[in-house]
Scaffold this motif. Structure first.
Motif, mmCIF file in Angstrom:
data_model
loop_
_atom_site.group_PDB
_atom_site.id
_atom_site.type_symbol
_atom_site.label_atom_id
_atom_site.label_comp_id
_atom_site.label_asym_id
_atom_site.label_seq_id
_atom_site.Cartn_x
_atom_site.Cartn_y
_atom_site.Cartn_z
ATOM 1 N N VAL A 86 52.360 49.170 15.534
ATOM 2 C CA VAL A 86 51.137 48.518 15.076
ATOM 3 C C VAL A 86 50.467 47.865 16.287
ATOM 4 O O VAL A 86 51.140 47.255 17.122
ATOM 5 N N ILE A 87 49.158 48.016 16.389
ATOM 6 C CA ILE A 87 48.375 47.387 17.454
ATOM 7 C C ILE A 87 47.704 46.144 16.872
ATOM 8 O O ILE A 87 47.030 46.222 15.836
ATOM 9 N N VAL A 88 47.882 45.003 17.523
ATOM 10 C CA VAL A 88 47.301 43.749 17.029
ATOM 11 C C VAL A 88 46.391 43.159 18.097
ATOM 12 O O VAL A 88 46.790 43.012 19.260
ATOM 13 N N VAL A 89 45.182 42.815 17.692
ATOM 14 C CA VAL A 89 44.234 42.092 18.546
ATOM 15 C C VAL A 89 44.267 40.628 18.132
ATOM 16 O O VAL A 89 43.966 40.294 16.985
ATOM 17 N N ASN A 90 44.647 39.780 19.052
ATOM 18 C CA ASN A 90 44.715 38.347 18.772
ATOM 19 C C ASN A 90 43.371 37.705 19.114
ATOM 20 O O ASN A 90 43.062 37.448 20.264
ATOM 21 N N GLY A 91 42.574 37.464 18.093
ATOM 22 C CA GLY A 91 41.294 36.783 18.271
ATOM 23 C C GLY A 91 41.270 35.431 17.587
ATOM 24 O O GLY A 91 40.209 34.846 17.395
ATOM 25 N N ALA A 92 42.464 34.924 17.232
ATOM 26 C CA ALA A 92 42.573 33.630 16.535
ATOM 27 C C ALA A 92 42.564 32.510 17.559
ATOM 28 O O ALA A 92 43.598 31.909 17.850
ATOM 29 N N GLU A 93 41.416 32.260 18.111
ATOM 30 C CA GLU A 93 41.264 31.305 19.209
ATOM 31 C C GLU A 93 41.126 29.897 18.625
ATOM 32 O O GLU A 93 40.036 29.457 18.284
ATOM 33 N N GLY A 94 42.254 29.176 18.506
ATOM 34 C CA GLY A 94 42.233 27.877 17.856
ATOM 35 C C GLY A 94 42.132 26.700 18.793
ATOM 36 O O GLY A 94 42.285 25.560 18.360
ATOM 37 N N GLU A 95 41.880 26.958 20.079
ATOM 38 C CA GLU A 95 41.823 25.864 21.045
ATOM 39 C C GLU A 95 40.376 25.450 21.281
ATOM 40 O O GLU A 95 39.557 26.271 21.709
ATOM 41 N N PRO A 96 40.013 24.207 21.029
ATOM 42 C CA PRO A 96 38.603 23.790 21.100
ATOM 43 C C PRO A 96 37.892 24.112 22.403
ATOM 44 O O PRO A 96 36.726 24.511 22.358
ATOM 45 N N THR A 203 55.444 46.034 17.263
ATOM 46 C CA THR A 203 54.073 45.525 17.284
ATOM 47 C C THR A 203 53.652 45.202 18.708
ATOM 48 O O THR A 203 54.322 44.436 19.412
ATOM 49 N N LEU A 204 52.544 45.799 19.125
ATOM 50 C CA LEU A 204 51.968 45.532 20.442
ATOM 51 C C LEU A 204 50.788 44.588 20.254
ATOM 52 O O LEU A 204 49.741 44.980 19.734
ATOM 53 N N LEU A 205 50.962 43.348 20.660
ATOM 54 C CA LEU A 205 49.954 42.307 20.446
ATOM 55 C C LEU A 205 49.425 41.809 21.780
ATOM 56 O O LEU A 205 50.187 41.472 22.677
ATOM 57 N N SER A 206 48.098 41.753 21.905
ATOM 58 C CA SER A 206 47.443 41.136 23.059
ATOM 59 C C SER A 206 46.157 40.501 22.589
ATOM 60 O O SER A 206 45.626 40.846 21.523
ATOM 61 N N ASN A 207 45.638 39.576 23.392
ATOM 62 C CA ASN A 207 44.423 38.895 22.965
ATOM 63 C C ASN A 207 43.196 39.762 23.230
ATOM 64 O O ASN A 207 43.269 40.814 23.869
ATOM 65 N N ALA A 208 42.053 39.318 22.735
ATOM 66 C CA ALA A 208 40.848 40.142 22.766
ATOM 67 C C ALA A 208 40.445 40.512 24.185
ATOM 68 O O ALA A 208 40.061 41.664 24.457
ATOM 69 N N GLU A 209 40.520 39.566 25.127
ATOM 70 C CA GLU A 209 40.105 39.892 26.486
ATOM 71 C C GLU A 209 41.000 40.963 27.106
ATOM 72 O O GLU A 209 40.525 41.831 27.841
ATOM 73 N N THR A 210 42.295 40.914 26.834
ATOM 74 C CA THR A 210 43.205 41.907 27.403
ATOM 75 C C THR A 210 42.806 43.310 26.965
ATOM 76 O O THR A 210 42.771 44.256 27.778
ATOM 77 N N TRP A 211 42.496 43.479 25.678
ATOM 78 C CA TRP A 211 42.095 44.801 25.188
ATOM 79 C C TRP A 211 40.763 45.235 25.818
ATOM 80 O O TRP A 211 40.583 46.404 26.155
ATOM 81 N N ALA A 212 39.844 44.283 25.992
ATOM 82 C CA ALA A 212 38.574 44.622 26.629
ATOM 83 C C ALA A 212 38.780 45.022 28.085
ATOM 84 O O ALA A 212 38.139 45.960 28.582
#
Length: 491
Positions: A86-96, A203-212
């Motif tokens: 499964v490929i996961v894009v982590n876009g849950a940016e919870g840091e203000p 599961t291969l998870l990386s944040n949005a910038e990494t995928w971009a």
């Protein structure tokens, strides 16, 4: 509508890559995306892994883990178990103070999806899952982008609570699996699948910038990708520059760019100190900050960390210790509350900071603060205690003169202007009605992690923040207070 709901504006130093086209379009739909970016190659598995290794692509969410190593582990686990990853894009940016992933998903979602689709096709993925914060622009932008394009496998968007811990990889995977969005009590790698993976699959998870970044590298190739940046850290970085009284600005700059250049293009002086890496990052003295290269290695040499690339230059007009106290209290309330460092260490540190900021703490309280933070490091189920300790301890060093003024007397004399960004919506809190409180002390017994009693049995504070994991104890204290002096206020 809060600033976090608005798509951030962008600025670039050098040739635009991740923000290409955003000077002409507010958002790149598929038609605009294909006009701005050339056709996307379709490298096979080994070619994609080789590309990621040659440019040393690292996760851009803060940890900086090598993407290729994580991808190889995921592929190996899938082959070993006879499953599809499964490929996961982590876009849950919870840091203000961080807005770069929010910007990407809101304004150029197809670039992020390009990277995820490359991996899904090359590794034979079963599905792509994009995690976004509920109420963020990505909640609408990502599904709209998915509807526009052909996909190598099914894809879906999952909305998660906008909390600091929601962006932790284990918490995100638990949320996708329908569980509480909290870091797992035992550290495990999603790449291995099982309980740590989405649907128990590798599961291969990386944040949005990494995928971009992966999509940019696939189009350019390793040599052209490395034409900017440093030899050890090629390419560009996305930075969120927080500006007092204005919305944050997302800046794309070559890796290794001096921090002073980024501050200058953003119209900011270094002020009394510069925070790099967000609320799990570290503070730099203004003189050192101006010449600091924005790379993992360059900042590490100066005792800093790039983290997720969030930058705050603290103006000299505000009280640094008061600002740090506000954020430390918020970080304590944002923890998962599952292990000792978060349940006791971070609240103890926040309480000691509050006493110092108020001018009621002395050298012993400062020592208690350092002891609480030292005990919190390295013992949690996730990196939240370590990151919080780095944030506070580096502040004590950079703002040492201000700390001394608060330890020795009434303080630095400056007001707390609230310039370090925090969510506008306040959380729940316990409020004490002093006209009713009789000092029974029962609240301190029923909610020991919340209510601290003074020498005469009265709570030491009239307003006490309540973390979600403390809600049960707070309600019990309210319901059983003999004098009916406690009230639970919710936002």
């Amino acid at each position: 509508m809060s600033a976090r709901r608005e798509p951030p504006q962008v600025r670039g130093l050098g040739t635009a890559r991740l923000i290409a086209g955003l000077d002409r379009f507010q958002r790149l739909d598929l038609a605009a995306h294909t006009r701005v970016h050339p056709p996307l190659p379709r490298p096979a598995r080994d070619a994609l892994l080789d590309l990621a290794e040659r440019i040393d692509l690292r996760g851009r969410g803060g940890a900086g883990f090598p993407f290729a190593r994580k991808a190889r582990a995921t592929v190996a686990a899938a082959e070993r178990t006879g499953t599809r990853p499964v490929i996961v894009v982590n876009g849950a940016e919870g840091e203000p103070p961080s807005a770069k992933d929010r910007m990407l998903l809101a304004r150029t979602p197809h670039l992020v999806l390009d990277g995820a689709c490359l991996a899904a096709a090359a590794f034979g993925a079963e599905e792509i899952v994009i995690g976004v914060a509920a109420g963020s622009p990505g909640e609408h932008s990502v599904p709209a982008a998915l509807d526009e394009r052909d996909l190598p496998c099914p894809a879906r968007t999952v909305c998660l609570p906008e909390r600091f811990v929601s962006g932790e990889s284990g918490a995100l995977i638990r949320g996708i699996n329908g569980l509480a969005v909290l870091p797992p009590a035992v550290k495990a790698r999603g790449a291995e699948g099982g309980p740590a993976g989405v649907g128990r699959r590798p599961t291969l998870l990386s944040n949005a910038e990494t995928w971009a970044q992966l999509a940019v590298a696939a189009r350019l190739g390793p040599a052209a990708y490395a034409a900017v940046g440093t030899g050890a850290e090629p390419g560009t970085v996305l930075l969120t520059v927080n500006r007092p009284g204005a919305e944050p600005l997302v800046v794309e700059a070559p890796s290794g760019t001096r921090l002073g250049e980024v501050l200058e293009v953003s119209g900011l002086p270094p002020g009394a100190g510069v925070l790099v890496g967000g609320y799990h990052g570290g503070w730099l003295d203004p003189a050192a900050a101006v010449g600091a290269p924005l790379s993992r290695a360059g900042l590490a040499e100066r005792g800093g960390t790039l983290g997720a690339g969030a930058i705050v230059a603290l103006p000299a007009a505000t009280c640094p210790l008061g600002e740090i106290t506000r954020v430390a209290a918020w970080l304590a309330s944002e923890s998962a509350g599952q292990c000792g460092p978060c349940k006791r260490g971070l609240p103890d540190a926040a309480e000691a900071l509050a006493a110092l900021a108020a001018g009621t703490g002395g050298p012993a309280v400062l020592e208690d603060l350092r002891r609480a933070l030292g005990g919190a490091r390295g013992g949690g189920a996730c990196s939240h205690p370590d990151g919080t300790a780095r944030f506070v301890l580096s502040a004590l060093d950079v703002f040492a003169r201000d700390v001394e003024a608060h330890v020795a007397g009434p303080g630095c004399g400056r007001p707390v202007l609230g310039l370090l960004p925090l969510p506008r919506d306040e959380g729940a809190s316990l409020e004490v009605d002093w006209s009713r409180c009789a000092g029974h002390g029962l609240c301190g017994v029923l909610a020991p992690g919340l209510v601290r009693l003074g020498p005469h049995g009265f709570p030491v504070s009239t307003t006490i923040p309540v973390a979600p994991w403390q809600d049960h104890d707070a309600r019990r204290a309210v319901n059983q207070c003999p004098a009916l002096a406690l009230h639970l206020r919710r936002p």
